[in-house]
Design an enzyme around this catalytic site. Sequence first.
Site, PDB file in Angstrom:
ATOM      1  N   ALA A 129       4.930  -0.615   2.856  1.00 16.57           N
ATOM      2  CA  ALA A 129       4.922  -1.154   4.211  1.00 16.57           C
ATOM      3  C   ALA A 129       5.296   0.021   5.102  1.00 16.57           C
ATOM      4  O   ALA A 129       6.421   0.518   5.050  1.00 16.57           O
ATOM      5  CB  ALA A 129       5.931  -2.291   4.343  1.00 16.57           C
ATOM      6  N   SER A 130       4.355   0.479   5.895  1.00 21.30           N
ATOM      7  CA  SER A 130       4.558   1.698   6.676  1.00 21.30           C
ATOM      8  C   SER A 130       5.711   1.546   7.659  1.00 21.30           C
ATOM      9  O   SER A 130       6.117   0.431   8.030  1.00 21.30           O
ATOM     10  CB  SER A 130       3.287   2.050   7.442  1.00 21.30           C
TER      11      SER A 130
END
Length: 366
Positions: free
Chosen positions: A84-85
């Site tokens: 999850a950036s």
Amino acid sequence: MTLVDELGSAVPAAWRPALAAVRREWFIPDRMWVDLGDGHVAVDRAAEPDRWLRAVRSDRAIITQWDDGATVWPDTGAHATCSASQPSVVAGMLDALDVHEGHRVLEIGTGTGYNSALLAHRLGADGVVSVEVDPVLADQARKRLVAAGHPVRVVTGDGADGWPDAAPFDRVIVTANVMLGQFPDVWIEQTRPGGAVLAPLGTTLTSGPLVRFEVGEDRTAVGRPVPCYVDFMELRAQRRPIAPWPSDDGDGDSGTTRVRPWELFHLDPLWTIALRLPGCHWRHQPPVGDRGRHVLWLLDPQSGSWATASYGRHAGAGPWPVRQHGPRRLWDEAEAAYRWWDDQGRPPVDSWRFTITPDAQAVELG
């Protein structure tokens, strides 16, 4: 504190409602890995709920898969293959995408599904199609998106093929690093004239800029970097294994350099060097134990050539020792590229222009 509170002014006004309404925690698995500054730490929501939630609501990237799922929590693998950036990067990319009501978006790389949900909140679920190569990740994302009330169509397939069944799109957003010179032209073909493709470009030597391509009537796409630095995992179809690094540089030919070695590996000159040394890799070895020096390595797996430049713990004055081995003189090539960059006035990464036509892909100083 909410994620929007944590990000503050980093949230573009147009995306604040989506980031406030779509909770990141809906898309993060209960077991994850987060980098707290001293390496990745495994966190279990059941065992440490407060720590888990603080990490999820922070501006940190979170690893959700290692080694295509072969490494099981809590072990840390060799390669992170899904994350999850960092939310500020997510917000910056969405802002650069410049979507408007009625637009239809193709997303390459569904991952957790969080980015898809943000797009769907703005455009509606029917306005988004997302492609994910990993069937396990795709299935998990579908379920999360439905549970969140944003039933985006998630296609299991190779993102390099896009999704022609729903083309043309107004926008394409790519959340995987694309190798320079290997940009899939189907993304251009599946974008309507006047539309845009947003993708991070890179080389084996370094991650590159996030580039926004404008698609013309003649199917030529011209791209400029946008002010949002990103460092994504490679598009899976473009992964390149590297040869083993030498154990030491003792058998290299000796020489010296008067260019400060560490300056070659700053972002702007490194991008120029990467363009001149395609297929090469680099790494840094800090002083360890009895080895009181930093060592910077360059490696060309194809020819087996390598080079090192070293300097003491406190750098000191040059010249600095260089060793080179193999048919290519990699340090000489890298230094020549650095000097060219210096002669050009030290252009930053965002000075480059990218052009993709049906027949060629080019990069040049704008």
